[in-house]
Design a protein around this motif. Structure first.
Motif, mmCIF file in Angstrom:
data_model
loop_
_atom_site.group_PDB
_atom_site.id
_atom_site.type_symbol
_atom_site.label_atom_id
_atom_site.label_comp_id
_atom_site.label_asym_id
_atom_site.label_seq_id
_atom_site.Cartn_x
_atom_site.Cartn_y
_atom_site.Cartn_z
ATOM 1 N N VAL A 141 0.835 -1.202 0.000
ATOM 2 C CA VAL A 141 0.000 0.000 0.000
ATOM 3 C C VAL A 141 0.871 1.253 0.000
ATOM 4 N N PHE A 142 1.947 1.253 0.779
ATOM 5 C CA PHE A 142 2.892 2.371 0.787
ATOM 6 C C PHE A 142 3.425 2.616 -0.625
ATOM 7 N N TYR A 143 3.765 1.544 -1.307
ATOM 8 C CA TYR A 143 4.318 1.671 -2.653
ATOM 9 C C TYR A 143 3.246 2.157 -3.638
ATOM 10 N N PHE A 144 2.009 1.691 -3.470
ATOM 11 C CA PHE A 144 0.905 2.183 -4.289
ATOM 12 C C PHE A 144 0.790 3.707 -4.158
ATOM 13 N N LEU A 145 0.829 4.195 -2.922
ATOM 14 C CA LEU A 145 0.706 5.633 -2.681
ATOM 15 C C LEU A 145 1.856 6.391 -3.323
ATOM 16 N N GLN A 146 3.043 5.817 -3.268
ATOM 17 C CA GLN A 146 4.191 6.462 -3.911
ATOM 18 C C GLN A 146 3.999 6.529 -5.424
ATOM 19 N N LEU A 147 3.482 5.451 -5.999
ATOM 20 C CA LEU A 147 3.296 5.397 -7.456
ATOM 21 C C LEU A 147 2.239 6.392 -7.926
ATOM 22 N N LEU A 148 1.307 6.760 -7.049
ATOM 23 C CA LEU A 148 0.303 7.749 -7.418
ATOM 24 C C LEU A 148 0.929 9.118 -7.646
ATOM 25 N N ASN A 149 1.990 9.401 -6.891
ATOM 26 C CA ASN A 149 2.665 10.690 -7.006
ATOM 27 C C ASN A 149 3.831 10.661 -7.984
ATOM 28 N N ASP A 150 4.472 9.512 -8.068
ATOM 29 C CA ASP A 150 5.621 9.359 -8.953
ATOM 30 C C ASP A 150 5.351 8.185 -9.879
ATOM 31 N N LYS A 151 5.180 8.474 -11.150
ATOM 32 C CA LYS A 151 4.807 7.439 -12.112
ATOM 33 C C LYS A 151 5.937 6.443 -12.376
ATOM 34 N N LYS A 152 7.155 6.786 -11.960
ATOM 35 C CA LYS A 152 8.272 5.874 -12.161
ATOM 36 C C LYS A 152 8.225 4.766 -11.114
ATOM 37 N N GLY A 153 8.378 3.566 -11.560
ATOM 38 C CA GLY A 153 8.351 2.446 -10.627
ATOM 39 C C GLY A 153 7.869 1.189 -11.323
ATOM 40 N N TYR A 154 7.376 0.258 -10.523
ATOM 41 C CA TYR A 154 6.989 -1.052 -11.043
ATOM 42 C C TYR A 154 5.579 -1.409 -10.579
ATOM 43 N N PRO A 155 4.580 -0.737 -11.155
ATOM 44 C CA PRO A 155 3.197 -0.948 -10.698
ATOM 45 C C PRO A 155 2.691 -2.365 -10.923
ATOM 46 N N TYR A 156 3.110 -3.004 -12.021
ATOM 47 C CA TYR A 156 2.602 -4.343 -12.318
ATOM 48 C C TYR A 156 3.122 -5.368 -11.308
ATOM 49 N N ILE A 157 4.364 -5.203 -10.909
ATOM 50 C CA ILE A 157 4.909 -6.086 -9.865
ATOM 51 C C ILE A 157 4.131 -5.894 -8.573
ATOM 52 N N ILE A 202 2.245 -13.577 -14.294
ATOM 53 C CA ILE A 202 1.974 -12.939 -15.582
ATOM 54 C C ILE A 202 2.350 -11.457 -15.521
ATOM 55 N N LEU A 203 2.000 -10.804 -14.412
ATOM 56 C CA LEU A 203 2.333 -9.390 -14.239
ATOM 57 C C LEU A 203 3.842 -9.184 -14.087
ATOM 58 N N LEU A 204 4.513 -10.115 -13.415
ATOM 59 C CA LEU A 204 5.974 -10.043 -13.339
ATOM 60 C C LEU A 204 6.582 -10.133 -14.729
ATOM 61 N N CYS A 208 8.747 -7.260 -16.777
ATOM 62 C CA CYS A 208 10.059 -7.546 -17.349
ATOM 63 C C CYS A 208 10.054 -7.268 -18.847
ATOM 64 N N TYR A 209 8.962 -7.628 -19.516
ATOM 65 C CA TYR A 209 8.832 -7.340 -20.949
ATOM 66 C C TYR A 209 8.913 -5.834 -21.210
ATOM 67 N N LYS A 210 8.265 -5.033 -20.366
ATOM 68 C CA LYS A 210 8.315 -3.581 -20.524
ATOM 69 C C LYS A 210 9.741 -3.065 -20.383
ATOM 70 N N TYR A 211 10.509 -3.685 -19.482
ATOM 71 C CA TYR A 211 11.919 -3.284 -19.346
ATOM 72 C C TYR A 211 12.683 -3.579 -20.630
ATOM 73 N N PHE A 212 12.514 -4.785 -21.170
ATOM 74 C CA PHE A 212 13.214 -5.132 -22.407
ATOM 75 C C PHE A 212 12.792 -4.212 -23.549
ATOM 76 N N LYS A 213 11.500 -3.894 -23.593
ATOM 77 C CA LYS A 213 11.001 -3.025 -24.651
ATOM 78 C C LYS A 213 11.604 -1.636 -24.545
ATOM 79 N N SER A 214 11.802 -1.162 -23.294
ATOM 80 C CA SER A 214 12.385 0.169 -23.091
ATOM 81 C C SER A 214 13.847 0.231 -23.519
ATOM 82 N N GLN A 215 14.492 -0.950 -23.579
ATOM 83 C CA GLN A 215 15.905 -0.989 -23.952
ATOM 84 C C GLN A 215 16.106 -1.028 -25.452
ATOM 85 N N THR A 216 15.039 -1.300 -26.194
ATOM 86 C CA THR A 216 15.174 -1.342 -27.657
ATOM 87 C C THR A 216 15.155 0.055 -28.206
ATOM 88 N N ARG A 217 15.984 0.275 -29.200
ATOM 89 C CA ARG A 217 16.057 1.563 -29.880
ATOM 90 C C ARG A 217 15.873 1.351 -31.371
#
Length: 221
Positions: A141-157, A202-204, A208-217
């Motif tokens: 829950v603490f992490y959820f509240l943080q993600l509401l203010n800061d979009k950076k993080g790992y919401p799916y995890i 599945i969410l994990l 992880c897929y989103k991380y790999f996708k972010s690394q592609t250029r």
């Protein structure tokens, strides 16, 4: 019902292996943010593997065919690794200040009955789970509240962890009420609990897929 449960177990085992591979690659590529999730996945695989050996009577624990000690060990390992994941990513100074005391207190309270009466290790008891899981839910829950203010993080995890361990504590608290019900009713609660665990993995995998996708250029032509 049993066939559905067996099928879901196969799906779960497949996701465990897939996630182990993907998170291993992410760590090799330098994604240190995933290290505690990787260790959690590895612990899950080892627990599943050892439980299979005990179930098939290939291995006995203290002379008994019981996976209760494996389950208990996993409860503590899950608590440690997921807590450390939250310690790594929750930026609140107050949280980081109180985290060591929270982790230590949770471990001591959860372990106390097994220290006082070691024979309880060989029994399937809910005490450790009912102590450690609520602490993890609070961190989530603490992490959820943080993600509401800061979009950076790992919401799916975080969503996956919240769903899986929340379902797990509901399942564990309902076990004693299942003693006088039909076999299929008990199976339904097990299937629901397993389904949320599958959702976690599945969410994990998606995170992880989103991380790999972010690394592609895009290549420059």
């Amino acid at each position: 019902m049993d066939q559905l449960f067996s099928m879901l177990r196969l799906v779960y085992d497949g996701l465990l292996i897939t996630n182990l591979i993907f998170f291993s690659i992410a760590l090799i590529k330098g994604k240190k943010d995933f290290k505690f999730i990787f260790l959690y996945i590895l612990a899950s695989i080892l627990t599943e593997g050892c439980s299979y050996l005990v179930e098939k009577n290939y291995v006995l624990i203290l002379g008994e065919q019981s996976n209760a000690p494996l389950f208990l060990a996993f409860v503590f390992i899950q608590f440690i690794f997921l807590s450390l994941f939250y310690r790594q990513h929750i930026v609140s100074k107050e949280f980081k200040k109180w985290f060591p005391y929270l982790l230590f207190t949770g471990l001591v309270v959860a372990a106390a009955p097994y220290v006082w009466q070691p024979s309880e290790v060989m029994k399937h008891t809910m005490w450790a789970s009912l102590i450690t899981i609520p602490v993890l839910l609070i961190m989530s829950v603490f992490y959820f509240l943080q993600l509401l203010n800061d979009k950076k993080g790992y919401p799916y995890i975080n969503i996956g962890i919240f769903l899986a361990i929340g379902s797990n504590v509901i399942y564990l608290t309902s076990i004693k009420f299942q003693e006088d019900v039909d076999h299929w009713a008990g199976r339904i609660t097990m299937i629901i609990n397993l389904f949320t665990t599958i959702a976690l993995h599945i969410l994990l995998l998606y995170q992880c897929y989103k991380y790999f996708k972010s690394q592609t250029r895009p290549s420059i032509t």
